[in-house]
Design a protein around this motif. Sequence first.
Motif, short mmCIF file in Angstrom:
data_model
loop_
_atom_site.label_atom_id
_atom_site.label_comp_id
_atom_site.label_asym_id
_atom_site.label_seq_id
_atom_site.Cartn_x
_atom_site.Cartn_y
_atom_site.Cartn_z
N TRP A 1 0.69 -1.29 0.08
CA TRP A 1 -0.02 0.00 -0.08
C TRP A 1 0.75 1.11 -0.14
N LYS A 2 1.99 1.30 0.67
CA LYS A 2 2.90 2.52 0.59
C LYS A 2 3.50 2.56 -0.64
N ASP A 3 3.27 1.94 -1.76
CA ASP A 3 4.00 2.10 -2.94
C ASP A 3 2.82 2.57 -3.95
N THR A 4 1.71 2.69 -3.51
CA THR A 4 0.50 3.11 -4.31
C THR A 4 0.57 4.34 -5.16
N ARG A 5 1.18 5.36 -4.47
CA ARG A 5 1.32 6.64 -5.04
C ARG A 5 2.45 6.44 -6.23
N ASP A 6 3.65 5.90 -5.98
CA ASP A 6 4.70 5.86 -6.83
C ASP A 6 4.23 5.11 -7.73
N LEU A 7 3.73 4.02 -7.63
CA LEU A 7 3.32 3.05 -8.95
C LEU A 7 2.30 3.83 -9.80
N ILE A 8 1.36 4.65 -9.23
CA ILE A 8 0.68 5.32 -10.08
C ILE A 8 1.29 6.32 -11.01
N GLN A 9 2.09 7.10 -10.18
CA GLN A 9 2.92 7.69 -11.03
C GLN A 9 3.75 7.19 -12.13
N GLN A 10 4.22 6.15 -11.74
CA GLN A 10 5.16 5.55 -12.71
C GLN A 10 4.52 4.85 -14.01
N LEU A 11 3.44 4.01 -13.42
CA LEU A 11 2.90 3.32 -14.57
C LEU A 11 2.30 4.57 -15.58
N SER A 12 1.93 5.59 -15.16
CA SER A 12 1.45 6.44 -16.00
C SER A 12 2.43 6.80 -17.01
N VAL A 13 3.62 6.94 -16.71
CA VAL A 13 4.73 7.17 -17.60
C VAL A 13 5.43 6.12 -18.38
N TRP A 14 5.51 4.85 -17.56
CA TRP A 14 6.30 3.87 -18.33
C TRP A 14 5.34 2.70 -18.75
N ARG A 15 4.71 2.77 -19.81
CA ARG A 15 4.04 1.81 -20.77
C ARG A 15 4.47 1.54 -22.10
N GLY A 16 4.15 0.60 -22.57
CA GLY A 16 4.29 0.29 -23.92
C GLY A 16 5.64 0.45 -24.48
N LYS A 17 5.82 1.41 -25.48
CA LYS A 17 7.34 1.31 -26.18
C LYS A 17 8.04 2.16 -24.92
N ARG A 18 7.53 3.04 -24.39
CA ARG A 18 8.07 3.68 -23.26
C ARG A 18 9.00 2.55 -22.36
N LEU A 19 8.21 1.80 -21.90
CA LEU A 19 8.71 0.82 -20.72
C LEU A 19 9.63 -0.09 -21.25
N ALA A 20 9.46 -0.47 -22.80
CA ALA A 20 10.41 -1.28 -23.43
C ALA A 20 11.85 -0.55 -23.68
N ARG A 21 11.85 0.93 -23.83
CA ARG A 21 12.98 1.67 -24.00
C ARG A 21 13.60 1.59 -22.52
N LEU A 22 12.83 1.93 -21.58
CA LEU A 22 13.45 1.90 -20.23
C LEU A 22 14.32 0.39 -19.77
N VAL A 23 13.58 -0.53 -20.33
CA VAL A 23 14.35 -1.82 -19.87
C VAL A 23 15.62 -2.00 -20.78
N ASP A 24 15.56 -1.70 -22.05
CA ASP A 24 16.77 -1.63 -22.71
C ASP A 24 17.87 -0.75 -22.30
N ARG A 25 17.35 0.55 -21.71
CA ARG A 25 18.52 1.60 -21.11
C ARG A 25 18.97 0.67 -19.88
N LEU A 26 18.15 0.32 -19.12
CA LEU A 26 18.65 -0.22 -17.87
C LEU A 26 19.68 -1.41 -18.19
N ILE A 27 19.18 -2.29 -19.04
CA ILE A 27 20.15 -3.47 -19.42
C ILE A 27 21.60 -2.62 -20.05
#
Length: 343
Positions: free
Chosen positions: A285-311
């Motif tokens: 429950w303490k992660d709720t705010r952060d996950l809402i904020q982050q999932l609003s940004v990181w989805r679809g192609k953006r999330l795929a790009r994030l994963v590639d960047r972290l790798i």
Amino acid sequence: MKATQKDFKSVAPRASREAAVFFFCGPDEAGAQDAADQIVALLPEPGERIELSGAEVKRDPVRLGDEARSISLFGDARHIWVRAAGDEVYDAVQTLIEGTGEACPVIIVASSATDKSRTAKLLAARGDALVAMFYPPDLRSISGTIRGMADAAGVTLSGDLADRIARAALLDTRLAASEVTKLALYLDASTQAPRTARAEDLDAVGAACEDDGFMPLVNAVLGGETAKLRAELRRMHEQGINPVGLLLAFERRAAQLAQLAARMGPRGNVRQFIEAESSARRVFWKDTRDLIQQLSVWRGKRLARLVDRLIDLHRQLLANSQSAELLLAHGLADIARFAAPRG
């Protein structure tokens, strides 16, 4: 042959006898690693381990087959372990299976690949190969696993304490098992003399995890909170936070976001979905705010790009350990700027 996350344990003994190539993939790298370790443990003669990177076999696709069919210096058994990303091993695997002569077992852990990747499709229909994909576990399932571990060690855990261990271990069952073992030793617990753990007992053994130190920076970067970034990067430097350990926390959160995005679907309402997940105890429950904020940004192609960047960042850190902190700081600043609201 192909295994799911649920039936892997029942398939593994037969696969270890009949298969020669093992391809473990999916967003849960820890799960794929665990599966690979289980296969090695089940091999009749695992012998010497030869480690190769995906980049190495991509540069020289013939090398994997040559290594698998070569004889060790003393004629002893051996197996090959490849750490790869995506489909970079495809050409090497194709060359390997098209070759002639007996080959030693080849185990591939491919982060960011899926069971729909070309390499997986190449192997899945073969009787001498195994493909298995692993998804990150959620808090609820890992907490249940931890309570099972504790019961087997003679320790009774409440749901809240199991959740706490799960979060401290970054949902990694290997780290969690270590914490349960320490707790059992501290309580002098066994199946013959069970003990009930309290919060102060867990405080006393001290979970060996820096997650509380990692997450403010993870949330600032992935939430695009650039105003907090300078102070968090300074804290990273002053506290001597391990760059690779910190990056693993980012990779864990990215994997969690990928899992959540897949369950929500492309048209779901982020806030409603995360609040429902929190109510069902699938996210903390303490992660709720952060996950809402982050999932609003990181989805679809953006999330795929994030994963590639972290790798890519992970590779840079391992190749340049002396400059790891600086490389990570620059990489995280780029990600935070990308995630920041456009105004």
